[in-house]
Design a protein around this motif. Structure first.
Motif, PDB file in Angstrom:
ATOM      1  N   ILE A   1      -0.599 -15.292  -2.490  1.00 27.52           N
ATOM      2  CA  ILE A   1       0.669 -15.007  -3.173  1.00 27.52           C
ATOM      3  C   ILE A   1       1.077 -16.192  -4.063  1.00 27.52           C
ATOM      4  O   ILE A   1       1.545 -16.019  -5.181  1.00 27.52           O
TER       5      ILE A   1
ATOM      6  N   LYS B   1       4.936 -12.427  -8.969  1.00 30.34           N
ATOM      7  CA  LYS B   1       5.673 -12.770  -7.737  1.00 30.34           C
ATOM      8  C   LYS B   1       7.027 -12.088  -7.733  1.00 30.34           C
ATOM      9  O   LYS B   1       7.489 -11.558  -6.718  1.00 30.34           O
TER      10      LYS B   1
ATOM     11  N   MET C   1       6.718  -8.413  -6.999  1.00 27.00           N
ATOM     12  CA  MET C   1       6.500  -8.164  -5.567  1.00 27.00           C
ATOM     13  C   MET C   1       7.794  -8.310  -4.783  1.00 27.00           C
ATOM     14  O   MET C   1       8.068  -7.557  -3.860  1.00 27.00           O
ATOM     15  N   LYS C   2       8.578  -9.301  -5.198  1.00 25.10           N
ATOM     16  CA  LYS C   2       9.868  -9.511  -4.507  1.00 25.10           C
ATOM     17  C   LYS C   2      10.745  -8.272  -4.673  1.00 25.10           C
ATOM     18  O   LYS C   2      11.328  -7.766  -3.705  1.00 25.10           O
TER      19      LYS C   2
ATOM     20  N   TYR D   1       8.840  -5.242  -2.628  1.00 22.02           N
ATOM     21  CA  TYR D   1       8.628  -5.318  -1.186  1.00 22.02           C
ATOM     22  C   TYR D   1       9.758  -5.990  -0.411  1.00 22.02           C
ATOM     23  O   TYR D   1       9.873  -5.808   0.787  1.00 22.02           O
ATOM     24  N   GLU D   2      10.547  -6.821  -1.066  1.00 22.03           N
ATOM     25  CA  GLU D   2      11.646  -7.449  -0.341  1.00 22.03           C
ATOM     26  C   GLU D   2      12.972  -6.786  -0.648  1.00 22.03           C
ATOM     27  O   GLU D   2      13.752  -6.474   0.243  1.00 22.03           O
TER      28      GLU D   2
ATOM     29  N   HIS E   1       2.286  -2.875 -11.308  1.00 25.14           N
ATOM     30  CA  HIS E   1       2.249  -2.890  -9.843  1.00 25.14           C
ATOM     31  C   HIS E   1       0.877  -2.438  -9.334  1.00 25.14           C
ATOM     32  O   HIS E   1       0.299  -3.046  -8.430  1.00 25.14           O
TER      33      HIS E   1
ATOM     34  N   THR F   1      -1.587  -4.833  -7.169  1.00 24.96           N
ATOM     35  CA  THR F   1      -2.025  -4.517  -5.810  1.00 24.96           C
ATOM     36  C   THR F   1      -3.551  -4.405  -5.752  1.00 24.96           C
ATOM     37  O   THR F   1      -4.178  -4.817  -4.785  1.00 24.96           O
TER      38      THR F   1
ATOM     39  N   MET G   1       8.314 -14.722   0.450  1.00 29.46           N
ATOM     40  CA  MET G   1       7.231 -13.749   0.630  1.00 29.46           C
ATOM     41  C   MET G   1       6.218 -14.277   1.625  1.00 29.46           C
ATOM     42  O   MET G   1       5.889 -15.457   1.617  1.00 29.46           O
TER      43      MET G   1
ATOM     44  N   LYS H   1       1.896  -5.031   3.468  1.00 33.27           N
ATOM     45  CA  LYS H   1       2.386  -3.829   2.763  1.00 33.27           C
ATOM     46  C   LYS H   1       1.490  -3.491   1.572  1.00 33.27           C
ATOM     47  O   LYS H   1       1.193  -2.334   1.310  1.00 33.27           O
ATOM     48  N   ILE H   2       1.085  -4.543   0.871  1.00 28.67           N
ATOM     49  CA  ILE H   2       0.224  -4.307  -0.310  1.00 28.67           C
ATOM     50  C   ILE H   2      -1.098  -3.685   0.126  1.00 28.67           C
ATOM     51  O   ILE H   2      -1.559  -2.705  -0.447  1.00 28.67           O
TER      52      ILE H   2
END
Lengths: 177, 253
Positions: free
Chosen positions: A120, A128, A131-132, A135-136, A159, A163, B1, B8-9
């Motif tokens: 990461i 980054k 992704m935040k 996923y966050e 995305h 991935t 992170m 998840k990825i």
């Protein structure tokens, strides 16, 4: 002992066998309305390849090189004067579910996550952030697009690429042990 | 992170796209330098776009394309082309070339050729002894001053000659090429039909000086096909309106 010509000839034949179907598919996708031109482009691509291996030796990644030449040829021939003329049927609203051709049963292993921080950390800042958001913060693609001053389609594609890239890095790590 | 994000990825199994988005995804990949292209991703996109993947996505069939009867002619013409010119391709991507839209830069091994259209270098009429490439067989515009013949190639296979003439115009965006098939022996069996993609929404037959001429059009791209003097002519006009193509066709012969 094989001469350089014979070596090049074998290489050419092998490349034709392996990659010609893909090049033809690319032409089919991009040039649906002018099927009589497809043979022309496919032939040009492989003739350029023959010239390339004769003059400069084989490209580092033959398939990528062939794809790039084919893409350039299609653009050069048919997308004149920077005016992109579409030579394909407009797509309908079919939604396709796209998987990952690099998924691996070993992705379930807990031991993989020792690399998480490093993987990461090495990503570009924009990735980054993406992704935040996903996923966050749990934002939707539309919300992310608004935040990143982009379009929903562009965010979705980014995305997917991201991935995919991470899955590949992880798979390579597994294979290297 | 942290590792949960990675988890998840890795668990993301699929993403939904429209077909247009899949094509954009592929294009973005193909815009990169060859060293950076993810060929597996391109393969995957092509599988989806041509609907021959078996499991990951829904079925979608592209319209079937009619096969052009004399596609081999085009292959032959292309075979000749590479002997003469290596156009800018992936190998030239490392160069920063900033020229006007009218200038063609071609790479020949270790040097570039830049044609500046100062004078007509190719005389069509005298190019091939015994082959009538003149106002008798071709449209008039190819012999006018505002038409520049960029390139001309030929190849003989099994006794048949295949000629390709590329042109561009000085005073308009129109450009294109002509394929001329000069068979060793003309036979009706071989040339009894013409197939063309159904994308060409307009088709017009003309009788020009006794020659049956067919004009096909789709947007601003037209094809003019005709037989004369036992030769097949296949004229591709890009950036050309249908009416203009008909006007051109009427000057043949």
């Amino acid at each position: 002992m094989e001469t350089i010509y014979e070596e090049n000839h074998s290489l050419f034949k092998e490349a034709w066998k392996k990659y010609e179907p893909g090049i033809r598919k690319l032409c089919l996708v991009k040039m649906q309305s002018i099927p009589d031109e497809i043979e022309d482009v496919v032939s040009d691509v492989f003739l350029f390849f023959w010239k390339e291996i004769q003059e400069n030796g084989p490209p580092k990644c033959i398939q990528a090189w062939l794809y790039k030449v084919a893409y350039n040829q299609i653009n050069r021939r048919y997308y004149n004067n920077n005016r992109k003329v579409r030579y394909t049927e407009p797509y309908d609203d079919t939604v396709v579910v796209v998987g990952y051709d690099i998924d691996d049963a070993r992705f379930e292993s807990e031991t993989l996550f020792q690399w998480a921080d490093e993987i990461i950390e090495n990503l570009p800042q924009e990735d980054k952030l993406l992704m935040k958001y996903i996923y966050e913060d749990g934002l939707s693609m539309r919300e992310i697009a608004a935040k990143m001053d982009s379009t929903e389609a562009a965010v979705k594609q980014r995305h997917y690429r991201l991935t995919r890239k991470i899955k590949r890095v992880v798979k390579e790590r597994i294979e290297q042990g | 992170m942290d590792k949960n994000v990675l988890k998840k990825i890795l668990k993301t199994k699929q993403v939904k796209f429209s077909m247009a988005e899949v094509e954009q995804l592929m294009d973005a990949e193909l815009e990169k330098d060859p060293e950076e292209i993810d060929t597996e991703l391109v393969d995957l996109c092509l599988q989806i776009l041509t609907s021959d993947s078996k499991d990951n996505h829904s079925e979608k069939t592209l319209p079937k394309l009619k096969k052009f009867r004399y596609a081999k002619i085009l292959i032959a013409a292309a075979l000749a082309a590479v002997l003469l010119v290596l156009s800018l391709s992936a190998t030239a991507d490392k160069y920063d070339i900033d020229v006007s839209g009218n200038t063609i830069v071609q790479k020949f091994g270790k040097y570039f050729r830049i044609k500046i259209f100062e004078e007509r270098e190719i005389n069509l009429r005298e190019s091939y002894p015994g082959v009538d490439l003149s106002e008798n067989t071709l449209p008039d515009f190819l012999f006018e001053d505002n038409c520049v013949i960029i390139d001309q190639k030929s190849l003989i296979t099994n006794g048949d000659m295949h000629i390709r003439i590329e042109f561009t115009m000085k005073d308009s965006k129109m450009n294109g090429y002509v394929n001329v098939d000069v068979p060793e022996e003309f036979s009706l069996e071989r040339y009894h039909e013409i197939n063309i993609s159904t994308k060409y929404s307009r088709i017009k037959e003309l009788n020009v000086n006794g020659i049956r001429v067919f004009v096909f059009s789709e947007d601003e791209n037209c094809i003019i096909k005709y037989f004369t003097k036992d030769m097949l002519f296949d004229l591709h006009l890009l950036e050309c309106e249908f009416e203009k193509a008909v006007e051109i066709a009427n000057t043949i012969g």
